[in-house]
Scaffold this motif. Structure first.
Motif, PDB file in Angstrom:
ATOM      1  N   GLY A  81       2.940  16.774   7.188  1.00 61.48           N
ATOM      2  CA  GLY A  81       2.207  16.735   5.916  1.00 61.48           C
ATOM      3  C   GLY A  81       0.765  16.297   6.118  1.00 61.48           C
ATOM      4  O   GLY A  81      -0.171  16.890   5.587  1.00 61.48           O
ATOM      5  N   ALA A  85      -2.457  18.685   5.574  1.00 60.95           N
ATOM      6  CA  ALA A  85      -3.386  18.312   4.515  1.00 60.95           C
ATOM      7  C   ALA A  85      -4.794  18.106   5.056  1.00 60.95           C
ATOM      8  O   ALA A  85      -5.774  18.345   4.356  1.00 60.95           O
ATOM      9  N   PHE A 100       3.321  22.024  -1.240  1.00 66.06           N
ATOM     10  CA  PHE A 100       3.948  20.708  -1.277  1.00 66.06           C
ATOM     11  C   PHE A 100       4.806  20.549  -2.523  1.00 66.06           C
ATOM     12  O   PHE A 100       5.844  19.893  -2.496  1.00 66.06           O
ATOM     13  N   MET A 103       8.088  21.999  -1.805  1.00 71.34           N
ATOM     14  CA  MET A 103       8.917  21.126  -0.964  1.00 71.34           C
ATOM     15  C   MET A 103       9.676  20.117  -1.832  1.00 71.34           C
ATOM     16  O   MET A 103      10.850  19.849  -1.616  1.00 71.34           O
TER      17      MET A 103
ATOM     18  N   GLY B  50       6.911  13.504  -5.814  1.00 67.96           N
ATOM     19  CA  GLY B  50       7.535  13.354  -4.502  1.00 67.96           C
ATOM     20  C   GLY B  50       8.491  12.174  -4.456  1.00 67.96           C
ATOM     21  O   GLY B  50       9.259  12.031  -3.503  1.00 67.96           O
ATOM     22  N   LEU B  83       7.122  15.553   3.009  1.00 71.66           N
ATOM     23  CA  LEU B  83       6.000  16.507   2.981  1.00 71.66           C
ATOM     24  C   LEU B  83       5.329  16.477   1.615  1.00 71.66           C
ATOM     25  O   LEU B  83       4.097  16.460   1.508  1.00 71.66           O
ATOM     26  N   ASN B  84       6.153  16.466   0.565  1.00 73.36           N
ATOM     27  CA  ASN B  84       5.618  16.424  -0.789  1.00 73.36           C
ATOM     28  C   ASN B  84       4.762  15.168  -1.009  1.00 73.36           C
ATOM     29  O   ASN B  84       3.621  15.243  -1.498  1.00 73.36           O
ATOM     30  N   GLY B  87       1.760  14.920   2.038  1.00 71.52           N
ATOM     31  CA  GLY B  87       0.830  16.023   1.828  1.00 71.52           C
ATOM     32  C   GLY B  87       0.118  15.893   0.487  1.00 71.52           C
ATOM     33  O   GLY B  87      -1.089  16.074   0.395  1.00 71.52           O
ATOM     34  N   GLY B  88       0.892  15.549  -0.540  1.00 70.08           N
ATOM     35  CA  GLY B  88       0.327  15.432  -1.889  1.00 70.08           C
ATOM     36  C   GLY B  88      -0.780  14.394  -1.969  1.00 70.08           C
ATOM     37  O   GLY B  88      -1.893  14.684  -2.427  1.00 70.08           O
TER      38      GLY B  88
END
Lengths: 283, 102
Positions: A81, A85, A100, A103, B50, B83-84, B87-88
């Protein structure tokens, strides 16, 4: 002092940081800090769960193997991630948000699949699980299509004949299918898995007719869907931080979606049902 | 069936209160967001949902250690949830970083 109470307090702090984070994110001066506050609350909620969560029925166990697996999964997710990003070009940010988001939807759908069997006989819990499963799957496949569209892998809107009627029919069938599973409570996993597949197909059908320029609105909408799916999970586990986090995103996301439509001067129904540019809708 | 649903709602009444109040908080809290912040706010909200990862961790903690299929699915769910989250938040931070320079 009961350990359960420590976790309750951790979840309370997490929930509050989400509210404050969202509030700060809606003002230019405080936005970046707000994001960090919410990230801090999230870290607490995740660490607290690993350390202190216990199922009231006594199902929870912490064998080293499981803890290692959980930490490894978090490690892989963090690495991938963070890398994605930070490496991707600035112009590609919206498609990453969509990816995302997908996901998170997939995560919610998987939770639904795994919890189904344990909750046969408990109609209320099953309804929650099925709702989370449907919404999470739609959000996952829809977000992936939105990602591919922004990515320009999928360039033109794909409009099946009378796609509006088709999509509405599929949606109604999906809800009826879900309701049937909650009613009949089959012990075999076949029907829940078919439902998952059907929801994935619906997510694709939902997004393919929509033009690339409308993708931000669609992503925002799918974003609030994933919020709802997370909230259903919170309901299932009586977990306050999941419930508040999910619902906040569900409601704030919906308002944001409407605000984005307003900024574009178009009602949401136009975006979804594609009334815009009727000329190129012939297909 | 109806009985089941009514008793489910009754047993979860506090959660329902939280749910309804949170809906209003969510609506109010982002009240007048300027259009330039639409995308970062969407991205930040994306990171917050997330929190579903907490559910994935709970599933794994409740799974018997010999149920390999469930553990494998749980593992995938935790990776996706992370990842959520990561990454978020990271994407949101990058967007807002650029925002500041303007």
């Amino acid at each position: 002092m009961e350990i359960k109470y420590i976790l309750d307090i951790v979840y309370l702090i997490g929930s509050v940081t989400f509210v404050i984070g969202l509030k700060m994110l809606s003002h230019p001066d405080t936005a970046r800090k707000g994001n960090l506050y919410a990230a801090f609350g999230m870290t607490l909620a995740i660490a607290g769960t690993i350390l202190w969560y216990n199922h009231p029925g006594g199902y929870t166990s912490r064998e080293p193997l499981k803890i290692i697996l959980i930490l490894a999964a978090i490690g892989i997710g963090t690495f991938a991630g963070w890398l994605t990003a930070n490496k991707v070009q600035m112009t590609k940010m919206p498609e990453l948000v969509s990816l995302f988001n997908g996901m998170g939807g997939a995560c919610a759908a998987l939770i639904g699949i795994m919890e189904y069997e344990h909750n046969i006989g408990n109609t209320g819990a099953l309804a929650t699980i099925i709702a989370g499963l449907i919404i999470g799957s739609v959000s996952f496949s829809g977000s992936i299509i939105a990602f591919l569209k922004l990515n320009e892998t999928m360039k033109k809107p794909i409009r099946l004949p009378s796609y509006n009627i088709l999509n509405t029919a599929v949606m109604i069938a999906l809800v009826a299918f879900g309701a049937y599973i909650v009613y009949a409570q089959p012990e075999h996993m076949l029907l829940p898995i078919l439902l998952l597949a059907a929801a994935l197909v619906y997510g694709v059908l939902f997004v393919i007719p929509i033009g690339g320029a409308d993708m931000p609105v669609v992503i925002s909408l799918l974003n609030s869907f994933t919020g709802l799916a997370a909230a259903f999970g919170g309901f299932l586990y009586q977990n306050q931080v999941m419930l508040t986090g999910g619902i906040l995103v569900g409601s704030a996301g919906t308002i944001l979606t409407l605000a984005m439509c307003k900024a574009m001067n178009r009602p949401l129904s136009n975006v979804i049902f594609g009334a815009f540019g009727a000329g190129n809708a012939s297909g | 069936m109806i009985n089941d649903i009514v008793s489910f709602l009754g047993q979860n009444i506090e959660m329902i209160y939280i749910l309804i109040l949170s809906v209003f908080v969510g609506v109010e809290v982002i009240g007048k967001v300027p259009a330039v912040l639409h995308t970062p706010l969407m991205s930040g909200a994306n990171a917050i949902h997330g929190v579903v990862i907490v559910g994935a961790i709970i599933v794994m903690l409740n799974t018997p250690v010999d149920n390999i299929l469930a553990l494998a699915l749980g593992f995938v769910a935790v990776v996706l949830g992370t990842l959520n989250v990561i990454g978020g938040f990271a994407v949101t931070d990058r967007m807002l970083e650029m925002f500041k320079k303007k």
